[in-house]
Design an enzyme around this catalytic site. Structure first.
Site, PDB file in Angstrom:
ATOM      1  N   ASN A  10      25.118  37.090  35.886  1.00 57.45           N
ATOM      2  CA  ASN A  10      25.990  35.936  36.079  1.00 57.45           C
ATOM      3  C   ASN A  10      27.332  36.469  36.565  1.00 57.45           C
ATOM      4  O   ASN A  10      28.091  37.033  35.787  1.00 57.45           O
ATOM      5  CB  ASN A  10      26.132  35.198  34.735  1.00 57.45           C
ATOM      6  CG  ASN A  10      27.178  34.102  34.789  1.00 57.45           C
ATOM      7  OD1 ASN A  10      27.668  33.739  35.867  1.00 57.45           O
ATOM      8  ND2 ASN A  10      27.529  33.568  33.625  1.00 57.45           N
ATOM      9  N   TRP A  11      27.586  36.290  37.859  1.00 54.80           N
ATOM     10  CA  TRP A  11      28.790  36.892  38.457  1.00 54.80           C
ATOM     11  C   TRP A  11      30.053  36.092  38.144  1.00 54.80           C
ATOM     12  O   TRP A  11      31.138  36.514  38.493  1.00 54.80           O
ATOM     13  CB  TRP A  11      28.610  37.035  39.970  1.00 54.80           C
ATOM     14  CG  TRP A  11      27.506  37.965  40.383  1.00 54.80           C
ATOM     15  CD1 TRP A  11      26.509  38.486  39.599  1.00 54.80           C
ATOM     16  CD2 TRP A  11      27.287  38.502  41.696  1.00 54.80           C
ATOM     17  NE1 TRP A  11      25.692  39.291  40.351  1.00 54.80           N
ATOM     18  CE2 TRP A  11      26.137  39.319  41.637  1.00 54.80           C
ATOM     19  CE3 TRP A  11      27.942  38.349  42.925  1.00 54.80           C
ATOM     20  CZ2 TRP A  11      25.650  39.993  42.755  1.00 54.80           C
ATOM     21  CZ3 TRP A  11      27.456  39.013  44.045  1.00 54.80           C
ATOM     22  CH2 TRP A  11      26.318  39.836  43.956  1.00 54.80           C
ATOM     23  N   LYS A  12      29.890  34.934  37.524  1.00 52.05           N
ATOM     24  CA  LYS A  12      31.035  34.080  37.165  1.00 52.05           C
ATOM     25  C   LYS A  12      31.948  33.878  38.384  1.00 52.05           C
ATOM     26  O   LYS A  12      31.455  33.803  39.499  1.00 52.05           O
ATOM     27  CB  LYS A  12      31.762  34.678  35.956  1.00 52.05           C
ATOM     28  CG  LYS A  12      30.797  34.912  34.786  1.00 52.05           C
ATOM     29  CD  LYS A  12      31.477  35.163  33.477  1.00 52.05           C
ATOM     30  CE  LYS A  12      30.407  35.378  32.409  1.00 52.05           C
ATOM     31  NZ  LYS A  12      30.955  35.517  31.065  1.00 52.05           N
ATOM     32  N   HIS A  97      26.172  26.815  30.403  1.00 49.48           N
ATOM     33  CA  HIS A  97      26.862  28.040  29.976  1.00 49.48           C
ATOM     34  C   HIS A  97      28.058  27.674  29.099  1.00 49.48           C
ATOM     35  O   HIS A  97      28.726  26.674  29.338  1.00 49.48           O
ATOM     36  CB  HIS A  97      27.322  28.837  31.201  1.00 49.48           C
ATOM     37  CG  HIS A  97      27.826  30.193  30.827  1.00 49.48           C
ATOM     38  ND1 HIS A  97      29.097  30.398  30.360  1.00 49.48           N
ATOM     39  CD2 HIS A  97      27.206  31.399  30.819  1.00 49.48           C
ATOM     40  CE1 HIS A  97      29.245  31.685  30.077  1.00 49.48           C
ATOM     41  NE2 HIS A  97      28.116  32.315  30.354  1.00 49.48           N
ATOM     42  N   GLU A  99      30.988  28.753  28.907  1.00 48.10           N
ATOM     43  CA  GLU A  99      32.290  28.580  29.584  1.00 48.10           C
ATOM     44  C   GLU A  99      32.377  27.187  30.202  1.00 48.10           C
ATOM     45  O   GLU A  99      33.441  26.569  30.215  1.00 48.10           O
ATOM     46  CB  GLU A  99      32.494  29.694  30.616  1.00 48.10           C
ATOM     47  CG  GLU A  99      32.818  31.016  29.923  1.00 48.10           C
ATOM     48  CD  GLU A  99      32.395  32.255  30.666  1.00 48.10           C
ATOM     49  OE1 GLU A  99      32.104  32.188  31.876  1.00 48.10           O
ATOM     50  OE2 GLU A  99      32.350  33.329  30.018  1.00 48.10           O
ATOM     51  N   GLU A 169      23.182  32.709  23.703  1.00 45.97           N
ATOM     52  CA  GLU A 169      24.454  33.348  23.971  1.00 45.97           C
ATOM     53  C   GLU A 169      25.478  32.946  22.924  1.00 45.97           C
ATOM     54  O   GLU A 169      26.161  31.936  23.081  1.00 45.97           O
ATOM     55  CB  GLU A 169      24.973  32.900  25.345  1.00 45.97           C
ATOM     56  CG  GLU A 169      23.945  33.056  26.439  1.00 45.97           C
ATOM     57  CD  GLU A 169      24.582  33.551  27.719  1.00 45.97           C
ATOM     58  OE1 GLU A 169      23.973  34.422  28.341  1.00 45.97           O
ATOM     59  OE2 GLU A 169      25.691  33.106  28.050  1.00 45.97           O
ATOM     60  N   GLY A 175      31.892  38.239  26.603  1.00 49.93           N
ATOM     61  CA  GLY A 175      33.111  38.820  27.146  1.00 49.93           C
ATOM     62  C   GLY A 175      33.987  39.526  26.120  1.00 49.93           C
ATOM     63  O   GLY A 175      35.121  39.898  26.412  1.00 49.93           O
ATOM     64  N   SER A 215      27.963  40.294  26.027  1.00 46.34           N
ATOM     65  CA  SER A 215      28.337  41.714  25.966  1.00 46.34           C
ATOM     66  C   SER A 215      27.137  42.656  26.053  1.00 46.34           C
ATOM     67  O   SER A 215      27.120  43.713  25.414  1.00 46.34           O
ATOM     68  CB  SER A 215      29.177  42.011  24.716  1.00 46.34           C
ATOM     69  OG  SER A 215      30.401  41.297  24.785  1.00 46.34           O
ATOM     70  N   GLY A 236      26.975  39.340  32.027  1.00 48.19           N
ATOM     71  CA  GLY A 236      28.210  38.942  32.698  1.00 48.19           C
ATOM     72  C   GLY A 236      28.945  40.173  33.218  1.00 48.19           C
ATOM     73  O   GLY A 236      28.616  40.722  34.261  1.00 48.19           O
ATOM     74  N   GLY A 237      29.919  40.637  32.454  1.00 52.63           N
ATOM     75  CA  GLY A 237      30.796  41.733  32.890  1.00 52.63           C
ATOM     76  C   GLY A 237      30.054  42.945  33.442  1.00 52.63           C
ATOM     77  O   GLY A 237      30.461  43.518  34.466  1.00 52.63           O
TER      78      GLY A 237
HETATM   79  P1  PGA Z   1      29.282  39.010  29.174  1.00 56.60           P
HETATM   80  O1  PGA Z   1      28.909  37.525  29.647  1.00 56.60           O
HETATM   81  O2  PGA Z   1      28.100  39.868  29.452  1.00 56.60           O
HETATM   82  O3  PGA Z   1      30.486  39.378  30.012  1.00 56.60           O
HETATM   83  O4  PGA Z   1      29.597  38.925  27.719  1.00 56.60           O
HETATM   84  C1  PGA Z   1      27.645  37.013  29.371  1.00 56.60           C
HETATM   85  C2  PGA Z   1      27.526  35.589  29.859  1.00 56.60           C
HETATM   86  O5  PGA Z   1      28.533  34.884  29.915  1.00 56.60           O
HETATM   87  O6  PGA Z   1      26.427  35.162  30.212  1.00 56.60           O
END
Ligand code: PGA
Length: 254
Positions: A10-12, A97, A99, A169, A175, A215, A236-237
């Site tokens: 997930n490149w956000k 998600h 966010e 999640e 994050g 994470s 994500g990251g």
């Molecule tokens: P993260 O994000 O790996 O940066 O914690 C995961 C996600 O939001 O799916």
């Protein structure tokens, strides 16, 4: 039933088109040099979907979007429809998600409608659920996740659930660098599978892929993947650099 594992990035809201193309090329090259026995999905921002789709053309890497509207078209300024995503070559879409839920008012009801629309347009929904820190601290994790799962899958048939993806999640793990422990994730994911067995039957629950997200890094993925109800990860990251995403995909390399 052996479920095929899935690693999704997930490149956000990261990567210009130029940067996205470079990252996608790096990932494609790494996977072609060492083809993994699992599914890989890249979910860049909308603006880079076309260009990344071109890079992935002819590869086994799937293209995913990070959100969508449920209508196929209409007067919905700023929204993107399932039809448009299909047109760009997307086969997956991330829904619900945290966010989106926390910052942009996304709801279980919306995720449910979007999951229905995804199915109607040939997109695989990758639906996120998970508790906040205060919900976990007040011992409400299972109750919260149970309600989310029931709502987001409500409009899907057993056959559709069988080909869907749910990502557990925990909001406190996203994050933050503090992933759930493998046992914490397994406990909730096993609970989700049992709940789906009750709502949609054993065959659907057995086939449903349940990812863990929050994470995920090259150094914790292997222990997470040892758990019986963790069928992959939503990253994500650690997916924003080819080498760390490739390490996650190749977590079982000797
Ligand atoms: P993260 O994000 O790996 O940066 O914690 C995961 C996600 O939001 O799916």
């Amino acid at each position: 039933m052996t479920r095929r594992y899935l690693m999704a990035g997930n490149w956000k809201m990261y990567k210009t088109v130029t940067e996205a193309v470079a990252l996608a090329r790096g990932i494609r090259a790494g996977l072609e040099a060492n083809p993994p026995d699992l599914d890989v999905v890249l979910a860049p921002p909308f603006t880079a979907l076309h260009a990344v789709g071109e890079v992935l053309r002819g590869s086994r890497i799937a293209l995913g979007a990070q959100n969508m509207h449920w209508e196929r078209e209409g007067a919905f300024t700023g929204e993107i429809s399932p039809l448009m995503l299909r047109d760009l070559g997307c086969t997956y879409v991330i829904l619900g998600h945290s966010e989106r839920r926390q910052l942009f008012g996304a709801t279980d009801e919306g995720a449910s409608r979007k999951a229905r629309a995804a199915m109607d347009h040939g997109l695989t929904p990758l639906i996120c659920v998970g508790e906040t820190l205060s919900e976990r601290e007040s011992n409400r994790t299972l109750e919260v996740v149970e309600l989310q799962v029931a709502k987001v899958l409500r409009q899907l048939t057993p056959d559709e659930v069988a080909v869907s993806v749910v990502s557990y999640e925990p909001v406190w793990a996203i994050g933050t660098g503090h992933a759930a422990t493998p046992l914490q994730a397994q406990q909730v994911q096993n609970f989700i599978r049992k709940q789906v067995a009750l709502s949609h039957g054993d065959a659907a629950a057995d086939a449903l892929r349940i990812l863990y997200g929050g994470s995920v890094k090259p150094d914790n993925i292997e222990a997470l993947m040892e758990q019986g109800d963790i069928d992959g990860a939503l990253v994500g990251g650690a997916c924003l650099k080819a080498d760390s995403f490739l390490k996650i995909v190749h977590y079982d390399a000797a």
